[in-house]
Design an enzyme around this catalytic site. Structure first.
Site, PDB file in Angstrom:
ATOM      1  N   HIS A 198       0.803  -1.229   0.000  1.00 28.16           N
ATOM      2  CA  HIS A 198       0.000   0.000   0.000  1.00 28.16           C
ATOM      3  C   HIS A 198       0.829   1.269   0.000  1.00 28.16           C
ATOM      4  CE1 HIS A 198      -3.298  -2.825   0.656  1.00 28.16           C
ATOM      5  NE2 HIS A 198      -3.919  -1.950  -0.089  1.00 28.16           N
ATOM      6  N   GLU A 237     -11.085 -11.209  -5.488  1.00 32.47           N
ATOM      7  CA  GLU A 237      -9.658 -11.199  -5.170  1.00 32.47           C
ATOM      8  C   GLU A 237      -9.221 -12.484  -4.467  1.00 32.47           C
ATOM      9  OE1 GLU A 237      -8.807  -7.756  -2.716  1.00 32.47           O
ATOM     10  OE2 GLU A 237     -10.705  -7.905  -1.665  1.00 32.47           O
ATOM     11  N   ASP A 291      -4.449  -8.838  -4.616  1.00 34.95           N
ATOM     12  CA  ASP A 291      -4.650  -9.986  -3.744  1.00 34.95           C
ATOM     13  C   ASP A 291      -4.880 -11.264  -4.543  1.00 34.95           C
ATOM     14  OD1 ASP A 291      -4.292  -9.065  -1.108  1.00 34.95           O
ATOM     15  OD2 ASP A 291      -6.162  -7.947  -1.244  1.00 34.95           O
ATOM     16  N   CYS A 323      -9.727  -3.353 -10.373  1.00 36.36           N
ATOM     17  CA  CYS A 323      -9.154  -2.236  -9.624  1.00 36.36           C
ATOM     18  C   CYS A 323      -7.810  -2.594  -9.027  1.00 36.36           C
ATOM     19  CB  CYS A 323     -10.120  -1.769  -8.540  1.00 36.36           C
ATOM     20  SG  CYS A 323     -10.524  -3.070  -7.366  1.00 36.36           S
TER      21      CYS A 323
HETATM   22  C1  PEP Z   1      -6.549  -5.703  -4.731  1.00 31.02           C
HETATM   23  O1  PEP Z   1      -6.389  -6.563  -3.870  1.00 31.02           O
HETATM   24  O2  PEP Z   1      -6.238  -5.848  -5.923  1.00 31.02           O
HETATM   25  C2  PEP Z   1      -7.119  -4.385  -4.366  1.00 31.02           C
HETATM   26  C3  PEP Z   1      -7.430  -3.517  -5.293  1.00 31.02           C
HETATM   27  O3  PEP Z   1      -7.275  -4.087  -3.059  1.00 31.02           O
HETATM   28  P1  PEP Z   1      -6.084  -3.726  -2.075  1.00 31.02           P
HETATM   29  O4  PEP Z   1      -4.859  -3.415  -2.910  1.00 31.02           O
HETATM   30  O5  PEP Z   1      -6.508  -2.542  -1.282  1.00 31.02           O
HETATM   31  O6  PEP Z   1      -5.921  -4.963  -1.278  1.00 31.02           O
HETATM   32 MG    MG Z   2      -7.294  -6.455  -1.919  1.00 32.45          MG
END
Ligand code: PEP
Ligand code: MG
Length: 576
Positions: free
Chosen positions: A190, A435, A459, A506
């Protein structure tokens, strides 16, 4: 001597500046017996006085840069240092046990921390964190070592750290922090994702940057290729500057497409949306030509707050995003996804062996302990829905019953609000993130219940490959083009379309220029990415046709065996 460092390019851009080491110093010490207890008490008083002075400066700066509310945390720290009860006990401890000030400080503060940590009240538990923070500062002064303090940075620097948490990253001042380089982390951790939305060049996963770089060393960082030079030569600085100029020129070219529609060479439209973490990011989305928001990570609202955000606070945030995007642009809000690398200081998550596989996200929301928090969030979303085009999705869904449980709570809260006479939009879609491989495999079953899918490849890839997304030693398994991943994605898109639903993505893969042509060929409807990747993607799509990309996708899915073979296919179909 010049040294070259290789890591993972996590956020595009370059920087040349002095290093600022954001590493915690060694605060270990020996317990000693002392004769002169007055001297120890005087050392303690001096360390407390210096710490208080520092905190006052930090507080004043924070009030200006972050706001009065954020600055109040330092008032709490100063109050700890002014507490006669605690300071008195430390001095008594020095006197009666004849020990050095460090030992007495540790014993007494450990005692207070354990008392506060065990209280039921969340506010009181937070006091434990305050005491820990303050003790560190006083201890550093007793030991004569320097504590890093990013909020006092007042010149251009490149931050060097072992790791940065998402909240560390959020606090970096873009005016002075020109880049950051960390030991650990991958492209989808993140801090890397946030660096891209803050447009701070970043290199992660270098293993040992904190050992190689000293405070004040000159560093030249290339976040595009993940390369940095320590004590760069004139040639190396010229090289980095040239790469930076080329990147800036390319950005200027993409910027011309800001108000253009996203259309392929054969006239097909794809929606290019952005991922955001706070309402403040909306401006960047619009400046980068975003056609919607495909992922609003609401957990950042929880992470930036001192306690659970109230229904009204959440309502204001969601309303700001919906209004900011206007009535026609879709905003997909994801319900709280806490856990993994995202923690809340005021919500005690159990210590787990595998937090990415543990009690997190929707699993918390539909559990007895998390339900109230979830209901508050859903009410805020429902109330905000009248201000724009809201879509809501649940993270980390593995089995159909989880979606049904969450949807039932949603329906209950909606019915309650309507009964109370509160207006709620009649055009809200409710979907899920895909995911977890289990959900991707039975996407056909989910498609009957949900309004849409959004594929979270960050994920999905870590769970499919069984490779922690935070661990650079297994980062070679982050293989978005591996046919195993592509087949799961293809399955999800087909399942959605069969039920007349839309499928978006996403995860970071949606803005990956090698993946985009394949995803176009598979018919993905919506691509949601860091806002800074939108224009580059629009420019790429403009020169491709969906018919040719469908051929590419077919080969990638059915003929290729490896990630590398798929990369070669993309080069063949798209060019370099
Ligand atoms: C993902 O897991 O691809 C996602 C968009 O969520 P995060 O990166 O916040 O886990
Ligand atoms: Mg995720």
């Amino acid at each position: 001597m010049t040294e070259m460092l290789k890591g993972i390019g996590a956020s595009n851009g370059v920087a040349i500046a002095k290093a600022y080491l954001l590493v915690q110093p060694d605060l270990s010490f020996e317990k000693t017996t002392v004769e002169d207890t007055d001297n120890e008490k005087a050392r303690l008083d001096a360390a407390i006085a210096t710490s208080t002075g520092e905190l006052q400066v930090i507080r004043d700066k924070a009030a200006v840069s972050l706001g009065e509310e954020e600055a109040q945390v330092f008032d709490a720290h100063m109050m700890v240092l002014a507490d006669p009860e605690m300071i008195g006990q430390i001095k008594d401890n020095i006197e009666s046990n004849k020990v050095n000030a460090e030992q007495a400080l540790k014993e007494v503060t450990d005692f207070f921390i354990s008392i506060f940590e065990n209280m039921d009240d969340a506010y009181m538990r937070e006091r434990a964190a305050d005491i820990k923070d303050v003790t560190k500062r006083v201890m550093a002064h007793l030991l004569g070592v320097k504590l890093p303090n990013p909020s006092t940075i007042n010149e251009e620097v490149i931050v060097i750290a072992h790791d940065l948490t998402p909240s560390d990253t959020a606090q970096l001042n873009r005016e002075f922090v020109k880049a950051f380089i960390t030991n650990i982390g991958g492209r989808t951790s993140h801090s890397a994702i946030m660096a891209r939305s803050l447009e701070i060049p970043a290199i992660v996963g270098t293993n040992n940057v904190t050992e190689l770089v000293k405070d004040g060393d000159m560093v030249a960082a290339n976040g595009i290729e993940g390369v940095a030079y320590i004590h760069p030569t004139k040639e190396q600085m010229d090289e980095i500057t040239a790469i930076g100029e080329k990147f800036a020129a390319q950005k200027a070219e993409w910027a011309l497409l800001k108000d253009a529609e996203t259309r392929t060479a054969d006239g097909v439209h794809f929606e290019l949306a952005a991922n955001i973490g706070t309402p403040k990011d909306v401006e960047g989305v619009l400046n980068n030509g975003g056609e919607g928001i495909g992922l609003y990570r609401t957990e950042f609202l929880y992470m930036e707050s001192q306690d659970f955000p109230t229904e009204d606070e959440q309502y204001e945030a969601y309303k700001a995003v919906l209004e900011g995007m206007g009535p026609d642009k879709q905003v997909v809000v994801r319900t709280m996804d806490i856990g993994g690398d995202k923690e809340l200081p005021y919500f005690d998550l159990p210590h787990e062996m595998n937090p990415f596989l543990g009690y997190r996200a929707l699993r918390i929301s539909i559990s007895e302990d998390g339900k109230d928090m979830f209901r508050t969030q859903l009410r805020a979303l429902l109330r905000a829905s009248v201000h724009g085009k809201l879509r809501v999705m649940f993270p980390m869904v593995a089995v159909v019953s989880e979606f049904k449980a969450a949807k039932a709570i949603w329906d209950e809260e909606k019915a309650k609000l309507l009964a109370e006479g509160v207006a709620v939009s009649d055009d809200i879609q409710v979907g899920i993130m895909i995911e977890i491989p289990a959900a991707a495999m039975i996407a056909d079953k989910f498609a009957k219940h949900v309004d849409f899918f959004s594929i979270g490849t960050n994920d999905l890839i870590q769970y499919t490959m069984a490779a922690d997304r935070m661990n650079e030693q297994v980062s070679y398994l982050y293989q978005p083009y591996n046919p195993s991943i592509l087949r799961l994605i293809d399955n999800v898109i087909k399942a959605a379309h069969k039920e007349g639903k839309w499928a978006g993505m996403c995860g970071e893969m949606a803005g990956d220029q090698t993946a985009v042509p394949i995803l176009m060929g598979m018919g993905l409807d919506e691509f949601s990415m860091s806002a800074t990747s939108i224009l580059e993607t629009r420019s790429l799509m403009k020169r491709l046709t969906t018919t040719k990309m469908a051929e590419l996708a077919d080969k990638a899915l059915n003929e290729a065996e490896t990630n590398e073979e798929v990369i070669a296919l993309v080069k063949e179909y798209v060019g370099e």
